[in-house]
Design a protein around this motif. Structure first.
Motif, PDB file in Angstrom:
ATOM      1  N   TYR A   1       0.834  -1.206   0.000  1.00  0.00           N
ATOM      2  CA  TYR A   1       0.000   0.000   0.000  1.00  0.00           C
ATOM      3  C   TYR A   1       0.870   1.258   0.000  1.00  0.00           C
ATOM      4  O   TYR A   1       0.562   2.234  -0.693  1.00  0.00           O
ATOM      5  N   THR A   2       1.966   1.238   0.756  1.00  0.00           N
ATOM      6  CA  THR A   2       2.874   2.393   0.798  1.00  0.00           C
ATOM      7  C   THR A   2       3.491   2.656  -0.566  1.00  0.00           C
ATOM      8  O   THR A   2       3.589   3.807  -1.013  1.00  0.00           O
TER       9      THR A   2
ATOM     10  N   GLN B   1       1.002   4.270  -2.781  1.00  0.00           N
ATOM     11  CA  GLN B   1       0.697   5.646  -2.400  1.00  0.00           C
ATOM     12  C   GLN B   1       1.962   6.501  -2.250  1.00  0.00           C
ATOM     13  O   GLN B   1       1.953   7.520  -1.560  1.00  0.00           O
TER      14      GLN B   1
ATOM     15  N   ILE C   1       1.334   8.589   5.570  1.00  0.00           N
ATOM     16  CA  ILE C   1       0.705   8.688   4.247  1.00  0.00           C
ATOM     17  C   ILE C   1      -0.499   9.623   4.290  1.00  0.00           C
ATOM     18  O   ILE C   1      -0.705  10.442   3.381  1.00  0.00           O
ATOM     19  N   HIS C   2      -1.292   9.514   5.351  1.00  0.00           N
ATOM     20  CA  HIS C   2      -2.504  10.326   5.503  1.00  0.00           C
ATOM     21  C   HIS C   2      -2.431  11.089   6.839  1.00  0.00           C
ATOM     22  O   HIS C   2      -2.927  10.594   7.861  1.00  0.00           O
TER      23      HIS C   2
ATOM     24  N   LEU D   1       1.959  10.305  -2.314  1.00  0.00           N
ATOM     25  CA  LEU D   1       1.317  11.031  -1.212  1.00  0.00           C
ATOM     26  C   LEU D   1       2.252  11.256  -0.028  1.00  0.00           C
ATOM     27  O   LEU D   1       1.959  12.070   0.861  1.00  0.00           O
TER      28      LEU D   1
END
Length: 363
Positions: A154-155, A158, A257-258, A161
């Motif tokens: 997932y990293t 993304q 990330i977020h 971002l």
């Protein structure tokens, strides 16, 4: 808040160090094998009491001085953390110093009293004990590893971002306080370290499960109960620790990330939850194992004694036995396991993961 956290940690640490002589295997006193019928010897009992008194007294003085200093001089958070850490290490160092002193005294008493010289040393094997082993299966430890691998993927997906500065360390308040430049490796370095730790825990569990169940010839029931309890709750403690580490690392990675995924209150709570749950589980583990062999029903010890393997224990702390295939054995000071330094596989299980973790932290 920092004072309270370090104070709680230090109190728990001091409590565990104080209680160590009373929660280890009962036929081992300050790292020395003592025949069953002599474990309540007055001199040995006095050594335990003196050790506990001195460790607790030093801890009380050190912690009282620490609290007075913090409240009286209002130091910075960094200074509070530094002095708190020094005090924790001082308690450990002092307890080990006392341990070595009483280790020597116990060896001297054993030699002077010639304990066990007129009895036969016996080693026993109980194949039925394996059937009662309740350690968690090794494949359970694959679950957190799957989560970590998924988060790495997932990293990577993304990557755009991610900020230009990747956090590499987080303070006790949950906020990042050290950074490095964004690169494909630095973006997932913390997850790679986590994956290595998970693999190390998995290997330790597999090796521990294969290690021998060492029983006492003079207190078979008590030693069997302790060994099975130690193995069972070791696997549970390690699994809980792995889950907590996975949750904390995953939280910090997702927040990188977020950044707005959660508010500040949750950010501060995550490290504290990890800390206090881990400490609580460790205390419960020590108490559970420490009490598991205190009752011995229908045991006899006439004319025989357990095999005296003191020769394989350096200072009662380091186990070196090339003839023993076990990779891990029960500690003689503290509750848990230690490496058989006579088995080279143990070095690979511990040193290789540590080297990889250091490498990833540098990259």
């Amino acid at each position: 808040m920092t004072l309270a956290i370090f104070l709680v940690i230090a109190v728990i640490l001091a409590g565990i160090q104080t209680a160590v002589p009373f929660i280890v295997k009962r036929t081992v006193i300050f790292g020395v094998t003592v025949p069953e019928k002599h474990i309540k010897d007055e001199k040995l009992s006095s050594y335990k009491k003196k050790y506990a008194l001195l460790v607790s007294l030093l801890s009380i003085i050190a912690l009282a001085s620490y609290v007075s200093w913090v409240l009286g001089s209002s130091p910075s958070e960094g200074q509070t953390v530094l002095i708190g850490t020094i005090i924790q290490f001082a308690i450990i160092l002092f307890s080990f110093t006392l341990y070595f002193y009483f280790h020597g005294k116990t060896l001297q008493v054993k030699k002077e009293m010639k304990w066990g010289e007129n009895t036969t040393q016996v080693q026993i094997a109980d194949l039925s004990a394996r059937a009662k082993d309740e350690m968690l299966p090794w494949y359970i430890f694959l679950l957190p590893m799957v989560i970590t691998v998924g988060l790495i993927g997932y990293t990577i997906a993304q990557y755009n971002l991610l900020p230009n500065q990747i956090p590499t360390h987080w303070g006790i308040n949950g906020e990042a306080d050290a950074f490095t430049d964004k690169t494909p490796v630095s973006a997932i370095s913390s997850l790679l370290m986590l994956l290595v730790m998970q693999a190390m825990f998995l290997t330790i569990i597999i090796s521990t499960k294969k290690s021998g169940i060492k029983l006492s010839a003079t207190a078979t029931n008590a030693s069997r109960a302790r060994q099975l309890t130690l193995r069972k709750y070791t696997s549970w403690l390690m699994f809980l620790t792995t889950i907590l580490l996975t949750g904390m690392f995953s939280f910090f990675q997702l927040r990188t990330i977020h950044p707005d995924i959660v508010d500040g209150t949750i950010v501060k709570a995550v490290p504290l939850i990890f800390l206090f749950v881990t400490l609580g589980a460790t205390i419960a583990f020590a108490i559970k194992v420490g009490r598991s062999d205190k009752i011995s029903i229908g045991e006899t010890n006439t004319g025989i004694r357990d095999y005296d393997d003191d020769v394989h224990w350096v200072g009662g702390l380091f186990y070196v036995n090339r003839q023993d295939p076990s990779i891990f054995v029960e500690k003689r000071f503290g509750v848990g396991w230690t490496i058989n330094f006579g088995n080279p596989i143990g070095y690979f299980i511990i040193l290789i993961p540590l080297a990889l973790i250091i490498l990833f932290s540098i990259l």
